[in-house]
Design a protein around this motif. Structure first.
Motif, PDB file in Angstrom:
ATOM      1  N   PHE A 314       0.803  -1.201   0.096  1.00  0.00           N
ATOM      2  CA  PHE A 314      -0.061   0.113  -0.060  1.00  0.00           C
ATOM      3  C   PHE A 314       0.813   1.257   0.031  1.00  0.00           C
ATOM      4  CE2 PHE A 314      -3.132  -3.272   1.186  1.00  0.00           C
ATOM      5  CZ  PHE A 314      -4.238  -2.641   0.843  1.00  0.00           C
ATOM      6  N   THR A 315       0.291   2.269  -0.722  1.00  0.00           N
ATOM      7  CA  THR A 315       1.187   3.507  -0.565  1.00  0.00           C
ATOM      8  C   THR A 315       0.357   4.610   0.188  1.00  0.00           C
ATOM      9  OG1 THR A 315      -0.139   4.399  -2.647  1.00  0.00           O
ATOM     10  CG2 THR A 315       1.826   3.231  -3.084  1.00  0.00           C
ATOM     11  N   ASP A 318      -2.981   5.526  -1.523  1.00  0.00           N
ATOM     12  CA  ASP A 318      -3.585   4.074  -2.072  1.00  0.00           C
ATOM     13  C   ASP A 318      -3.764   4.067  -3.549  1.00  0.00           C
ATOM     14  OD1 ASP A 318      -4.058   3.087   0.424  1.00  0.00           O
ATOM     15  OD2 ASP A 318      -6.037   4.235   0.691  1.00  0.00           O
ATOM     16  N   GLY A 336       2.831  -0.876  -4.895  1.00  0.00           N
ATOM     17  CA  GLY A 336       2.084  -0.193  -4.458  1.00  0.00           C
ATOM     18  C   GLY A 336       0.614  -0.098  -4.854  1.00  0.00           C
ATOM     19  N   SER A 338      -2.156  -1.187  -3.647  1.00  0.00           N
ATOM     20  CA  SER A 338      -2.960  -1.029  -2.560  1.00  0.00           C
ATOM     21  C   SER A 338      -4.514  -1.575  -2.784  1.00  0.00           C
ATOM     22  CB  SER A 338      -3.268   0.561  -2.714  1.00  0.00           C
ATOM     23  OG  SER A 338      -1.750   1.086  -2.781  1.00  0.00           O
TER      24      SER A 338
END
Length: 375
Positions: A314-315, A318, A336, A338
Motif C-alpha cells: 500500500f502507498t 492508495d 504499491g 493498494s
C-alpha cells in the motif's frame, strides 16, 4: 533484441512479461515463489473487475483497455478468466463511495442503474438492505479468477519466448554502466532494462528501499451459501458493501459451495514484511467477519468454512507507483497497487512493456508517477 528482467511474477509482473514477450523482447522473469502462489495479493480464488470506479473516472480508459486485454488473454490461452456478472455498490445514498461510483459513471458516460431500497430488496435479496439504502448497479463488472489469470499470462509469455525463473529469489540487483545485474540462486544475469514488480516485497530490494510502500495484511473469509444457485455468478453480482456496522467486498460462489467476503471495516494491519504473513486470522477478527455476514448476508451460514490471508503493498494515497524508477536509468517500477491493481493488470502490463522498450507510453499514467510521494 532488448533483454528485460522482470522481478516478481504476481499479476503485474506476469502481464508485463506477457506483453514484453509479445513484442519480441528477450525476457527473464524472476519470482521467489511459483506462478499463482498464495503469498502476495494475486490469489484468493476471485477478484473484482468493475468499470464504474470509485477511485475516479480517470481510470476508466485503463479499465476499458484492461477488459479488452483480459479477453485477448482468454483467447490466446484457451482459458476462462473473466465472468461478467455485474457489480453492486451498496449503502446510503450520501455515502462517499456511492457518490463516487455515480459520479464516475456519469462523467465517463457509463451504463449504470440506481436501485431504490424496494428495488434492491426485490432484485437482490441475498443482501440485507436497510431502509433508505440504495444500490448502484454496474453491468460492466465481473469476477476474475486470479491464479488461472497469472498462470495463463505466464504460459502465453513462455510460448512467446520468455524465460520463467520461479523459485529464484533475487538476492542482489545492481545498476551497471549498460543496464542491470541480477543475482539469484548464486547466478548472475545481465539485462538492458529491469522492471520491478515485487508487490509487497518492494522494500526488500535495495533500489526500492526508499519508496513509501507498506506491506499490509488482507484477510478473506468464505461462508457457505444455503442456496448455492442464488449465490452463483449467474444470480449474484460482485458487490462493495458500505454499512455503519460493516464494510466489505463480496464475491459470488465460484466453487459451488461458498461466497467470499473481504472485510474492509476491520482495516489492513501492517506486516513487518510479507514473509511474516500469518496463515489464519485471530479470533476477534473472525468473530467480526462472522457478525458482518450474519447482519448483511442472510443467505449464508455465518461461520467461515475457509480463511485466507494475503500480503499487499500500500502507498500513502492508495494509488500505485508506476513509471521510471527515480534516481536510476533503464528501470521501471510497478508496485504499491493498494488492493485495486488486479483488474487493471493487463493494461498496466502493456504500460510496463511500453516503458521498458520505448521509454514512454501513450496511456495517461501521470497521476501514478512515483516521484509524487518522494521528498
Amino acid at each position: 533484441m532488448t533483454r528485460v528482467a522482470v522481478i516478481g511474477t504476481g499479476v503485474i509482473g506476469a502481464m508485463t512479461t506477457w506483453r514484453l514477450a509479445l513484442r519480441g523482447a528477450d525476457v527473464l522473469a524472476f519470482d521467489t515463489h511459483g506462478p499463482g502462489h498464495d503469498r502476495g495479493s494475486s490469489a484468493g480464488e476471485s477478484r473484482i473487475f468493475r468499470t464504474a470506479y470509485k477511485e475516479g473516472a480517470g481510470y476508466v480508459p485503463l479499465l476499458q483497455r484492461a477488459g479488452a486485454l483480459w479477453r485477448e488473454l482468454e483467447d490466446r490461452s484457451g482459458s476462462t478468466l473473466l465472468t461478467m456478472c455485474g457489480g453492486l455498490t451498496i449503502g446510503a445514498p450520501d455515502h462517499p463511495d456511492i457518490l463516487a461510483v455515480r459520479r464516475c459513471a456519469e462523467e465517463a458516460g457509463l451504463d449504470h442503474e440506481v436501485l431504490s431500497t424496494d428495488q434492491a430488496r426485490k432484485r437482490f435479496p441475498q443482501h440485507e438492505i436497510d431502509d433508505g439504502e440504495v444500490m448502484v448497479l454496474d453491468p460492466g463488472a465481473g469476477v476474475l479468477r486470479p491464479e488461472p489469470c497469472v498462470q495463463a499470462a505466464l504460459r502465453c509469455a513462455e510460448n512467446s519466448g520468455a524465460r520463467l525463473l520461479p523459485h529464484h529469489p533475487v538476492t542482489d540487483v545492481t545498476e551497471t554502466d549498460t543496464g542491470w545485474r541480477i543475482t539469484s540462486n548464486g547466478t548472475e544475469f545481465d539485462a538492458d532494462h529491469v522492471v520491478f514488480a515485487p508487490g509487497p516485497w518492494a522494500r526488500q530490494l535495495a533500489p526500492l528501499r526508499d519508496l513509501p510502500v507498506a506491506a499490509r495484511l488482507i484477510t478473506a473469509y468464505w461462508f457457505a451459501a444455503r442456496d448455492v444457485a442464488a449465490h452463483s455468478p449467474q444470480a449474484l453480482p460482485i458487490a462493495i458493501r458500505r454499512h455503519p456496522e460493516a464494510g466489505f467486498s463480496c464475491f459470488p460462489a465460484l466453487d459451488g459451495v461458498a461466497i467470499k467476503i473481504v472485510p474492509h471495516h476491520l482495516g489492513w494491519p501492517d506486516l513487518d514484511g510479507p514473509d511474516d504473513l500469518p496463515r489464519s486470522s485471530p479470533p476477534d477478527h473472525a468473530r467480526a467477519a462472522s457478525a458482518a455476514a450474519a447482519r448483511l448476508l442472510p443467505g449464508v451460514v455465518p461461520h467461515p468454512i475457509r480463511i485466507g490471508t494475503f500480503a499487499e503493498g500500500f502507498t500513502p494515497d492508495d494509488h500505485a507507483l508506476l513509471g521510471p524508477l527515480p534516481g536510476h536509468h533503464r528501470a521501471t517500477v510497478m508496485t504499491g497497487f493498494s488492493g485495486h491493481g488486479f483488474k487493471l493488470a493487463p493494461a498496466f502490463g502493456e504500460i510496463g512493456a511500453d516503458l521498458a522498450l520505448d521509454g514512454g507510453t501513450s496511456h495517461d499514467i501521470a497521476p501514478l508517477d512515483p516521484n509524487r510521494l518522494l521528498p
